[in-house]
Design a protein around this motif. Structure first.
Motif, PDB file in Angstrom:
ATOM      1  N   ASP A 202       0.640  -0.741  -0.258  1.00  0.00           N
ATOM      2  CA  ASP A 202      -0.269   0.097   0.287  1.00  0.00           C
ATOM      3  C   ASP A 202       0.971   1.059   0.000  1.00  0.00           C
ATOM      4  O   ASP A 202       0.427   2.156   0.357  1.00  0.00           O
ATOM      5  CB  ASP A 202      -0.928  -0.150   1.271  1.00  0.00           C
ATOM      6  N   THR A 206       2.709  -2.508   4.367  1.00  0.00           N
ATOM      7  CA  THR A 206       1.486  -2.828   4.215  1.00  0.00           C
ATOM      8  C   THR A 206       1.309  -3.781   3.259  1.00  0.00           C
ATOM      9  O   THR A 206       1.389  -3.184   2.262  1.00  0.00           O
ATOM     10  CB  THR A 206       0.808  -2.643   5.389  1.00  0.00           C
ATOM     11  N   VAL A 208      -1.515  -6.039   1.742  1.00  0.00           N
ATOM     12  CA  VAL A 208      -2.869  -6.309   1.601  1.00  0.00           C
ATOM     13  C   VAL A 208      -2.723  -7.586   1.020  1.00  0.00           C
ATOM     14  O   VAL A 208      -2.831  -7.053  -0.548  1.00  0.00           O
ATOM     15  CB  VAL A 208      -3.208  -4.836   1.615  1.00  0.00           C
ATOM     16  N   GLU A 220      -9.961  -5.466  -1.813  1.00  0.00           N
ATOM     17  CA  GLU A 220      -9.410  -5.839  -0.125  1.00  0.00           C
ATOM     18  C   GLU A 220     -10.135  -7.275   0.349  1.00  0.00           C
ATOM     19  O   GLU A 220     -11.352  -7.456   0.157  1.00  0.00           O
ATOM     20  CB  GLU A 220      -8.930  -4.717   0.528  1.00  0.00           C
ATOM     21  N   ARG A 222     -10.892  -8.594   3.656  1.00  0.00           N
ATOM     22  CA  ARG A 222     -10.987  -7.984   5.166  1.00  0.00           C
ATOM     23  C   ARG A 222     -10.408  -9.071   5.593  1.00  0.00           C
ATOM     24  O   ARG A 222     -10.244 -10.165   6.276  1.00  0.00           O
ATOM     25  CB  ARG A 222     -12.245  -7.683   5.814  1.00  0.00           C
ATOM     26  N   LEU A 223     -10.044  -8.307   7.415  1.00  0.00           N
ATOM     27  CA  LEU A 223      -9.226  -8.627   8.264  1.00  0.00           C
ATOM     28  C   LEU A 223     -10.702  -9.652   9.108  1.00  0.00           C
ATOM     29  O   LEU A 223     -11.301  -8.914   9.562  1.00  0.00           O
ATOM     30  CB  LEU A 223      -8.965  -7.855   9.405  1.00  0.00           C
ATOM     31  N   ASP A 228      -6.635  -6.455  15.209  1.00  0.00           N
ATOM     32  CA  ASP A 228      -6.146  -5.000  15.608  1.00  0.00           C
ATOM     33  C   ASP A 228      -5.836  -4.488  14.622  1.00  0.00           C
ATOM     34  O   ASP A 228      -4.635  -5.460  14.542  1.00  0.00           O
ATOM     35  CB  ASP A 228      -6.271  -4.120  16.521  1.00  0.00           C
ATOM     36  N   PRO A 229      -5.648  -4.041  13.211  1.00  0.00           N
ATOM     37  CA  PRO A 229      -4.690  -3.618  12.643  1.00  0.00           C
ATOM     38  C   PRO A 229      -3.363  -3.857  12.883  1.00  0.00           C
ATOM     39  O   PRO A 229      -2.303  -3.725  11.949  1.00  0.00           O
ATOM     40  CB  PRO A 229      -5.401  -2.640  11.148  1.00  0.00           C
ATOM     41  N   VAL A 232      -0.910  -7.027  12.756  1.00  0.00           N
ATOM     42  CA  VAL A 232      -0.450  -7.361  12.464  1.00  0.00           C
ATOM     43  C   VAL A 232       0.984  -6.837  11.879  1.00  0.00           C
ATOM     44  O   VAL A 232       1.080  -6.270  11.355  1.00  0.00           O
ATOM     45  CB  VAL A 232      -1.786  -7.024  10.907  1.00  0.00           C
ATOM     46  N   TYR A 235       0.218 -10.707   6.332  1.00  0.00           N
ATOM     47  CA  TYR A 235      -1.301 -10.826   6.112  1.00  0.00           C
ATOM     48  C   TYR A 235      -1.522 -11.528   4.474  1.00  0.00           C
ATOM     49  O   TYR A 235      -1.358 -10.779   3.637  1.00  0.00           O
ATOM     50  CB  TYR A 235      -1.833  -9.769   6.737  1.00  0.00           C
ATOM     51  N   LEU A 249      -2.204 -15.088   8.647  1.00  0.00           N
ATOM     52  CA  LEU A 249      -2.237 -13.764   9.721  1.00  0.00           C
ATOM     53  C   LEU A 249      -1.089 -13.939  10.624  1.00  0.00           C
ATOM     54  O   LEU A 249      -1.374 -15.002  11.456  1.00  0.00           O
ATOM     55  CB  LEU A 249      -3.567 -13.616  10.161  1.00  0.00           C
ATOM     56  N   THR A 251       0.420 -11.701  13.497  1.00  0.00           N
ATOM     57  CA  THR A 251      -0.132 -10.234  14.421  1.00  0.00           C
ATOM     58  C   THR A 251       1.475 -10.897  15.372  1.00  0.00           C
ATOM     59  O   THR A 251       2.002 -11.233  15.588  1.00  0.00           O
ATOM     60  CB  THR A 251      -0.842 -10.641  15.328  1.00  0.00           C
TER      61      THR A 251
END
Length: 353
Positions: A202, A206, A208, A220, A222-223, A228-229, A232, A235, A249, A251
């Motif tokens: 992005d 990050t 995406v 996109e 989604r989470l 909590d973004p 992360v 991902y 994923l 975190t």
């Protein structure tokens, strides 16, 4: 369909802490190495070429008739790898030049795709009917997935990379559109209807997750709710089949497989720590460290047998892919250590009919 490619699993989270590993083993059910009552999964090792000792599964066709795997030289004495295709009980060597050679995916017709590093540049390849060809690209790239129509997806360029697809009958790759603000991206897997999953950067560092639909539109992924973004670390999606996609994923607190429903736009965290394969029923192949495992549509987990006792399995087994009928799985299992104390993995299948 799965595709194991240059994006590697962060194994340090498993092997780096003896205390964490001991806790994860202790938390597993006593009979975790066996399938549930009424279902038996039989493990079988894939052929190991003479002079090699270590192998992993890197892809499987949708029905499971063709499996891609690669073997490593004893003692990891070089960067050269040895890709093979397993079909009808026989293993066929695929002579890809360069280093770190890999077949990332294969379709039911035996069209296999992958990449290797040649003169410092990663290059995409396809292998079909005994013939290897380099795919056209912009200064290199990698082929990461193929469907049964022969459409290949991957990346082109060495940085920034762009997501592309190679369409039968067209030599040059077709660049997939990226959303505004994206600095680079890549495609990872393609389904039979042309749905493609991958990711993009992005511009802020990050990655995406992203899906390209057959009509050319994209969005996109989604989470899952409650994540909590800001926590992360990594991902991305790994595979797509029908209305489902699966990915990873990581975190600051945990690592888990994620399953997306592409029709209703939902995402869920699975009990699996990692996964690379999924079929049209939503069955996911992966691992609950250190045991290879499968999650069904409802999230229930089946544990698969390995070659060593789970309490002695410090590296971990993994189911890398699952067939459309759910009866065949392919992956790799820990087989102990070599004479130098390094871990040894063996490419295997599980027949769960």
């Amino acid at each position: 369909m799965s595709n194991t490619q240059r994006f590697k699993r962060p194994r340090a989270l498993i092997a780096g802490s003896a205390l964490a590993l001991a806790a994860s083993v202790a938390a597993l059910p006593q009979a975790a190495s066996a399938a549930p009552e009424g279902e038996e999964c039989v493990l079988q090792e894939l052929p190991m070429p003479k002079g090699l000792y270590f192998s992993v599964v890197t892809g499987m066709s949708a029905e499971g008739s063709v499996i891609a795997y690669r073997a490593y030289p004893a003692g990891m004495s070089s960067d050269e790898r040895y890709p093979y295709l397993y079909e009808d009980g026989e293993a066929t060597a695929v002579p890809i030049p360069g280093a770190d050679q890999i077949l990332t995916d294969v379709n039911e017709d035996g069209l296999a795709v992958g990449a290797s590093w040649v003169d410092g540049v990663q290059r995409p390849y396809a292998f079909e009917d005994g013939e290897l060809r380099e795919l056209a690209s912009n200064d290199g790239g990698a082929a990461t997935g193929v469907n049964d129509d022969g459409v290949i997806v991957g990346i082109a360029g060495q940085g920034p990379t762009v997501p592309v697809k190679w369409v039968p009958g067209q030599e040059k790759p077709v660049e997939l559109p990226l959303p505004k603000g994206a600095t680079e991206g890549g495609a990872r897997a393609i389904d039979g209807d042309g749905t493609i999953v991958g990711s993009y950067d992005d511009g802020a560092g990050t990655s995406v997750p992203y899906v390209w639909h057959p009509d050319g539109s994209g969005e996109e992924l989604r989470l899952p709710e409650g994540v909590d973004p800001a926590t992360v670390v990594a991902y991305y999606p790994s595979a797509v089949a029908g209305e489902w996609a699966v990915g990873y994923l990581l975190t600051q607190d945990s690592e888990n497989a994620v399953r997306w429903n592409l029709e209703d736009g939902t995402a869920e965290v699975l009990e699996l720590n990692y996964a690379e394969g999924i079929n049209e029923d939503g069955t996911v192949a992966g691992t609950v460290d250190p045991i290879a495992a499968v999650a069904d549509e409802g999230g229930g987990v089946t544990y698969l047998p390995g070659l060593v006792d789970p309490a002695e399995n410090w590296f971990g087994d993994m189911a890398a892919d699952v067939s459309e009928d759910g009866e065949l799985l392919a992956g790799q299992v820990f087989a102990g250590e070599d004479e130098y104390g390094y871990h040894v993995l063996k490419a295997v299948t599980w027949d769960c009919d």
